[in-house]
Design an enzyme around this catalytic site. Structure first.
Site: not given
Length: 391
Positions: A331, A283, A148, A46
């Protein structure tokens, strides 16, 4: 492939690449089969094989003896069935994460084993089987304590089993499996493990007493495959362990189980430059150089799956030395402080790998980011080419 496409792909690999060692994956599957000698093995692929590439990893797992493949969504399973060249016809493919209105008919016609946990799903899959004129392969999922997915024990389970029996009598489906999932198998000695095993035995026994004859019963995920022989039943379904990552440091390292990490994530330094002391980096200037130093720019960022939470803490191997992310991960890029070293632009920066060449591991990045190693490998994005070796 056109010359332009080939050049673009080559440029991407020069920037960054996730090397996937398929020989390691095959060896891991064999090691996991040895842990559960009396059970078949479902290779869980998966989420694009936990970020490693579903189709190449599925083929490698089958070559190493996996007879089942597991996915979350039906779309993942259908893509496996449609792969060219195709997988062997006798390889079973199961998917378990369904929502109302899903592609039940396509799944039935593609001979997928589908999970059913509730009456709405039973109604939809039997309707699809009737329309297709083909019996569905259905596995009933029991909630034994995870809270779940899965059918609740008691009246809900009794209704679901009864509906499955009626559908079998009509020739609409065949119940091929009964299954569940652990909540805390990666925490040795957790009381829920024994409680879930007891509940699973009770719920499967009830279904069989009513007349269901499943081919397989299964509950063992990676940690249970590695450490809980009583949970192996007819089939084990390892996921993260197949990719050479331990489910939890608490149960052991990959090497403790004869496993080897499959993915190595590396990039080429895009820039190397000298800066003075007191120079802010990235940053927010959360990192300031303590003195004159060399900075290296690594062209990977959170858009590629590098966790921003590892800002100022993520480890990177450059020129044989561990360095740490300097300041915030952006990013598309982040910076490492190289001290007095001056590697050339293009020098390799290894974020993680097996660890036997001195590089960090996915677990090291998990610790730096405050997460789990599953997330580190799975989140590596599509902008990072997968390069398959030892095919």
């Amino acid at each position: 492939m056109s010359e332009t496409t080939a050049r673009r792909d080559a440029d991407a690999v020069l920037r960054a690449r996730a090397e996937i060692d398929l020989a390691a994956l095959r060896a891991n599957v064999r090691a996991l089969r040895e842990r559960a000698p009396g059970a078949a093995l479902m290779a869980v692929v998966k989420a694009d094989a936990y970020g490693h590439g579903a189709i190449p990893c599925a083929r490698a797992a089958v070559a190493a003896g996996a007879t089942w493949l597991g996915t979350a969504t039906p779309q993942e399973a259908l893509a496996l069935r449609a792969a060219e060249p195709g997988l062997p016809d006798d390889v079973r493919i199961m998917c378990w994460l369904w929502t109302p209105g899903g592609p039940w008919r396509e799944a039935v016609e593609a001979r997928l084993d589908v999970s059913v946990s509730a009456m709405w799903a039973m109604e939809e899959v039997t309707g699809a089987a009737r329309a297709a004129g083909v019996p569905a392969r259905v596995q009933l999922k029991a909630d034994t304590g995870l809270g779940r997915g899965g059918c609740q024990p008691g009246a809900d389970w009794e209704r679901l089993v009864g509906a499955a029996l009626r559908a079998e009598e009509e020739g609409l489906l065949r119940v091929t499996g009964l299954w569940s999932h652990f909540a805390c198998a990666d925490e040795p000695g957790h009381p829920s493990i024994a409680a879930q095993l007891t509940r699973f035995r009770e719920m499967t026994a009830y279904a069989e007493q009513r007349g269901l004859r499943p081919e397989v019963r299964h509950i063992a995920n990676s940690p249970a495959t590695l450490t809980l022989p009583d949970a192996h039943f007819d089939l084990v379904r390892p996921g993260i362990a197949m990719y050479g990552v331990s489910p939890s440091p608490e149960i052991g390292t990959p090497a403790d189980f004869g496993l080897r990490p499959v993915m190595t994530l590396a990039a080429s330094l895009a820039l190397v430059k000298q800066v003075p002391g007191g120079h802010g980096v990235s940053y927010g200037h959360h990192y300031t150089t303590p003195g004159e130093t060399t900075l290296g720019l690594v062209p990977l960022g959170y858009a590629d799956g590098i966790p921003r939470h590892a800002s100022s803490s993520g480890p990177v191997l450059v020129d044989g030395k561990w360095r740490t992310v300097a300041g915030r991960i952006a990013m598309d890029q982040f910076v490492v402080d190289l001290g007095g070293d001056r590697p050339e632009p293009g020098a390799e920066a290894v974020l993680f790998g097996p660890g036997d060449r001195g590089e960090p591991t996915a677990e090291d990045w998990a610790q730096a980011a405050g997460t789990i190693a599953y997330e580190i490998v799975t989140r590596i994005g599509s902008r990072v080419p997968r390069v398959y070796v030892n095919e």
